[in-house]
Enzyme design. Structure first.
Site, short mmCIF file in Angstrom:
data_model
loop_
_atom_site.label_atom_id
_atom_site.label_comp_id
_atom_site.label_asym_id
_atom_site.label_seq_id
_atom_site.Cartn_x
_atom_site.Cartn_y
_atom_site.Cartn_z
N LEU A 19 4.41 7.23 -8.41
CA LEU A 19 5.20 6.63 -7.34
C LEU A 19 4.39 5.64 -6.52
O LEU A 19 3.37 6.00 -5.92
CB LEU A 19 5.77 7.73 -6.44
CG LEU A 19 6.68 7.27 -5.30
CD1 LEU A 19 7.92 6.59 -5.86
CD2 LEU A 19 7.05 8.44 -4.42
N ASP A 20 4.85 4.39 -6.50
CA ASP A 20 4.27 3.31 -5.68
C ASP A 20 2.80 3.05 -6.02
O ASP A 20 2.04 2.56 -5.17
CB ASP A 20 4.41 3.61 -4.19
CG ASP A 20 5.87 3.62 -3.74
OD1 ASP A 20 6.67 2.88 -4.35
OD2 ASP A 20 6.20 4.35 -2.79
N GLU A 21 2.39 3.34 -7.23
CA GLU A 21 0.99 3.13 -7.61
C GLU A 21 0.85 2.24 -8.84
O GLU A 21 -0.21 2.19 -9.47
CB GLU A 21 0.30 4.48 -7.86
CG GLU A 21 0.15 5.34 -6.61
CD GLU A 21 -0.66 6.60 -6.85
OE1 GLU A 21 -1.36 6.65 -7.88
OE2 GLU A 21 -0.60 7.51 -6.02
#
Length: 294
Positions: free
Chosen positions: A237-239
């Site tokens: 997530l969001d990486e």
């Protein structure tokens, strides 16, 4: 006489001597005209990947002016250097599917850039888990697909909704999915389906100020810089690999609402840049990072 057609060649491989010579020589011998060429070798730092990246913008004569023919022309050189290479015809506009929830600033910005000719794409569909922007889509003459997800929907329901999106992606031959503030966590299966062809935008405070109203949290802490990050979507997530980031200064005189407004403006600009660079074939994957040719 049929005019030449323009193409972009993007490639990556292990760095070695003679790559630029082999590529440019092959295009020259085939009667192509190189308009612009950029390259980068990630070999200087100890933690470099050792990969070489290249983007070539060229004109091809009529008898070579399709991707399949160029692929066949390039087979030997590609095998010689173990390249991952792809040709892109500039005669075909990339096709976008935009996903949005209840914050429409990025969607509105992308649609304006598309309508005004700043973003050279086709947009066959807009998808949302809320009905809020159906009228906005209609004002641009674009199909709007409301695929609802009730609050607290179980994983099975979320996956079924994602599969509806997957069918739209296949049906419309979508090249890029843009999460224009689409506020749902995607399943690992959906992330795998969209690998390398989905871009997300969010504030740049992460891993700080998670959850609701991050700009309000930032205001409470007296933050002096507000920013945004556009990245490729992955199951982490969001990486995912970062494509673009930017910041704006803020100070004590601004309210939490002002922080939010500044943040939304930065998000619009950063997402638009990332989308444009992707559809212009300027972004190449380099492990957990990206190479972005200007």
């Amino acid at each position: 006489m049929t005019p030449p057609q323009e193409f972009i060649l993007t490639l990556s491989c292990k760095d070695a001597k003679g790559i630029v010579y082999a590529v440019s020589g092959l295009l020259y011998q085939a009667g192509c005209n190189i308009i612009d060429s950029q390259q980068f070798g990630d070999v200087q730092d100890p933690d470099g990947t050792g990969l070489f990246f290249m983007r070539v913008h060229f004109e091809a004569p009529a008898h070579l002016a399709d991707v399949a023919t160029l692929d066949r022309l390039f087979v030997h050189v590609g095998q010689q250097f173990g390249m991952q290479a792809k040709f892109h015809s500039l005669a075909r506009k990339p096709r976008l599917l935009i996903m949005v929830s209840k914050h429409g600033h990025c969607l509105n910005d992308l649609l304006f850039r598309w309508r005004s000719g700043q973003l050279q794409v086709d947009i066959p569909a807009i998808v949302s888990n809320h009905p809020d922007f159906a009228e906005l889509a209609a004002s641009y003459g674009l199909p709007f697909h409301h695929l609802p997800l009730p609050t607290g929907a179980p994983a099975e329901a979320k996956r079924a909704q994602e599969q509806q999106v997957e069918r739209l992606v296949d049906e419309h031959e979508i090249d890029l999915v843009v999460l224009a503030r689409y506020m749902q966590i995607l399943s690992p299966q959906f992330c795998d389906f969209l690998k390398g062809r989905a871009i997300n935008i969010h504030h740049s405070f992460l891993p700080s100020f998670k959850g609701a109203k991050p700009y309000y949290q930032a205001h409470e802490r007296g933050v002096k810089l507000i920013g945004a990050t556009a990245h490729y979507v992955t199951a982490d997530l969001d990486e995912g690999p970062i494509i673009e980031q930017d910041v704006e200064r803020v100070d004590h005189s601004l309210s939490p609402e002002d922080f939010t407004a500044v943040g939304r403006d930065v998000e619009c600009v950063v997402l638009a840049r990332a989308v444009r660079w992707h559809v212009e074939h300027r972004v190449l994957m380099n492990g957990r990072k990206t190479i972005v040719f200007p």
